[in-house]
Write an enzyme that holds these catalytic residues in place. Structure first.
Site, PDB file in Angstrom:
ATOM      1  N   ASP A 101       0.815  -1.215   0.000  1.00 34.06           N
ATOM      2  CA  ASP A 101       0.000   0.000   0.000  1.00 34.06           C
ATOM      3  C   ASP A 101       0.853   1.272   0.000  1.00 34.06           C
ATOM      4  O   ASP A 101       2.083   1.216   0.160  1.00 34.06           O
ATOM      5  CB  ASP A 101      -0.950   0.002   1.212  1.00 34.06           C
ATOM      6  CG  ASP A 101      -0.274  -0.484   2.500  1.00 34.06           C
ATOM      7  OD1 ASP A 101       0.976  -0.471   2.558  1.00 34.06           O
ATOM      8  OD2 ASP A 101      -0.983  -0.876   3.425  1.00 34.06           O
ATOM      9  N   ASP A 133      -7.056  -2.115  14.506  1.00 29.55           N
ATOM     10  CA  ASP A 133      -8.472  -2.370  14.214  1.00 29.55           C
ATOM     11  C   ASP A 133      -8.664  -3.643  13.376  1.00 29.55           C
ATOM     12  O   ASP A 133      -9.750  -3.897  12.881  1.00 29.55           O
ATOM     13  CB  ASP A 133      -9.083  -1.158  13.482  1.00 29.55           C
ATOM     14  CG  ASP A 133      -8.368  -0.832  12.168  1.00 29.55           C
ATOM     15  OD1 ASP A 133      -7.400  -1.547  11.794  1.00 29.55           O
ATOM     16  OD2 ASP A 133      -8.772   0.133  11.497  1.00 29.55           O
ATOM     17  N   HIS A 148      -7.091  -4.311  10.552  1.00 24.74           N
ATOM     18  CA  HIS A 148      -6.910  -4.153   9.105  1.00 24.74           C
ATOM     19  C   HIS A 148      -5.712  -4.958   8.602  1.00 24.74           C
ATOM     20  O   HIS A 148      -4.762  -5.224   9.338  1.00 24.74           O
ATOM     21  CB  HIS A 148      -6.829  -2.675   8.683  1.00 24.74           C
ATOM     22  CG  HIS A 148      -5.567  -1.962   9.030  1.00 24.74           C
ATOM     23  ND1 HIS A 148      -5.525  -0.603   9.269  1.00 24.74           N
ATOM     24  CD2 HIS A 148      -4.282  -2.381   9.179  1.00 24.74           C
ATOM     25  CE1 HIS A 148      -4.287  -0.238   9.537  1.00 24.74           C
ATOM     26  NE2 HIS A 148      -3.516  -1.297   9.486  1.00 24.74           N
ATOM     27  N   GLU A 153      -9.500  -1.577   5.724  1.00 25.70           N
ATOM     28  CA  GLU A 153     -10.072  -1.262   7.028  1.00 25.70           C
ATOM     29  C   GLU A 153     -11.306  -2.124   7.294  1.00 25.70           C
ATOM     30  O   GLU A 153     -11.873  -2.712   6.365  1.00 25.70           O
ATOM     31  CB  GLU A 153     -10.451   0.229   7.065  1.00 25.70           C
ATOM     32  CG  GLU A 153      -9.273   1.178   6.892  1.00 25.70           C
ATOM     33  CD  GLU A 153      -8.356   1.246   8.114  1.00 25.70           C
ATOM     34  OE1 GLU A 153      -8.290   0.287   8.907  1.00 25.70           O
ATOM     35  OE2 GLU A 153      -7.671   2.277   8.269  1.00 25.70           O
TER      36      GLU A 153
HETATM   37  P1  PGA Z   1       2.592  -1.212  12.454  1.00 28.31           P
HETATM   38  O1  PGA Z   1       1.377  -1.165  11.433  1.00 28.31           O
HETATM   39  O2  PGA Z   1       3.478  -2.303  11.986  1.00 28.31           O
HETATM   40  O3  PGA Z   1       3.254   0.118  12.365  1.00 28.31           O
HETATM   41  O4  PGA Z   1       2.013  -1.512  13.808  1.00 28.31           O
HETATM   42  C1  PGA Z   1       0.776  -2.364  11.021  1.00 28.31           C
HETATM   43  C2  PGA Z   1      -0.426  -2.072  10.149  1.00 28.31           C
HETATM   44  O5  PGA Z   1      -1.012  -0.983  10.257  1.00 28.31           O
HETATM   45  O6  PGA Z   1      -0.795  -2.940   9.350  1.00 28.31           O
END
Ligand code: PGA
Length: 281
Positions: free
Chosen positions: A85, A154, A156, A161
């Site tokens: 992404d 959350d 995701h 999301e």
């Molecule tokens: P993070 O993000 O590794 O910075 O915790 C993970 C994500 O948002 O998929």
């Protein structure tokens, strides 16, 4: 006995492993195990197609891959990569862009060919066409052999999301408030976090031949429990991995803290014969 081992190996090769949960004592040993799995894949298939993730979770994994490249001869010369992404509108020179982050933390430190890395173009004039072109490029490369994944607070997966279509493809998404709050730590404030992103879809991710999801820290424990032991639901997009034919979930103790079957996952992994353990990869 020997016939039994052969039958088990056949089952593994038949890609019917389903979800496997591995709990390591800390982030460092979990990251090293993930790197061992990836190095094993590249040693077997030097032209492997890797799906990569950004954020803080895979940093230890990338450091270990860089170390293996420098000290143990692991070569990415024939590897291709596709990132999950990117933020919409962010200049690639911006240190918060995933383009910048990915080059800084891994791509510029290994021997990947110049045209072998792909990151969604969040500054494309025609985002829809660019999303379609991204999907086409993955198909042209023969599909993703192994997709690295983190997980959001959350639930995701990439930037899919809660509420995302379970069969979604690469597209534009609006970030949830939970994600904006979580990612404000990189940008300095919530206001500076872009609200829109371009992300591989859940359908895209599910087509990867293997998924390798990492999660560390107590703040991920609820999302991990919903992913591994909750119902499969768009309310926790990562739970879709329960349907993936080959998903490995590697956790540290803190992220595994709310799993009902915590001890069972440990017993299963520790009870594996040497040939089935990834440390042997
Ligand atoms: P993070 O993000 O590794 O910075 O915790 C993970 C994500 O948002 O998929």
């Amino acid at each position: 006995m020997r016939a039994g081992v052969v039958a088990c190996k056949k089952l593994l090769n038949a890609e019917r492993l389903l979800m496997e949960v591995i709990i390591k004592k800390d982030r460092d040993s979990a990251s090293k195990l993930a790197a061992t799995i990836i190095a094993g894949l590249i040693n077997k298939n030097p032209a492997a197609v890797l799906g990569l993730a950004t954020g803080s979770t895979p940093l230890g994994l990338y450091n270990e891959l860089v170390r293996m490249h420098r000290e143990a001869g692991l070569s990415f010369k024939h590897v291709k990569t596709f990132n999950l992404d990117e933020y919409i509108g962010l200049d690639p020179a911006n240190p918060c862009s995933f383009f910048n982050e990915m080059h800084r933390n891994l791509l510029q430190k290994i021997d990947l060919a110049a045209d072998a890395s792909h990151i969604p173009n969040g500054r494309a004039e025609d985002i829809v066409a660019s999303c379609e072109a991204y999907e086409a490029a993955i198909r042209r490369a023969g599909g993703i052999d192994l997709q690295v994944l983190g997980i959001g607070h959350d639930g995701h997966l990439a930037f899919n999301e809660p509420g995302s279509s379970l069969s979604s493809r690469t597209r534009i998404k609006t970030l949830s408030r939970v994600t904006i709050k979580a990612n404000a730590r990189f940008f300095g404030s919530e206001e500076q976090v872009p609200k829109h992103v371009m992300t591989m879809g859940l359908g895209t991710i599910m087509e990867a031949k293997q998924c390798l999801m990492l999660a560390f820290g107590a703040e991920k424990a609820d999302a991990v429990a919903a992913t591994v032991e909750g119902p499969v639901s768009a309310s926790c997009p990562a739970s879709l991995l329960q349907f993936h034919p080959r998903a490995i979930i590697i956790l540290d103790e803190a992220a595994a803290g709310k799993l009902l079957r915590h001890d069972y996952y440990i017993d299963v992994y520790e009870g594996k014969p040497a040939w089935q353990r990834y440390e042997q990869a």
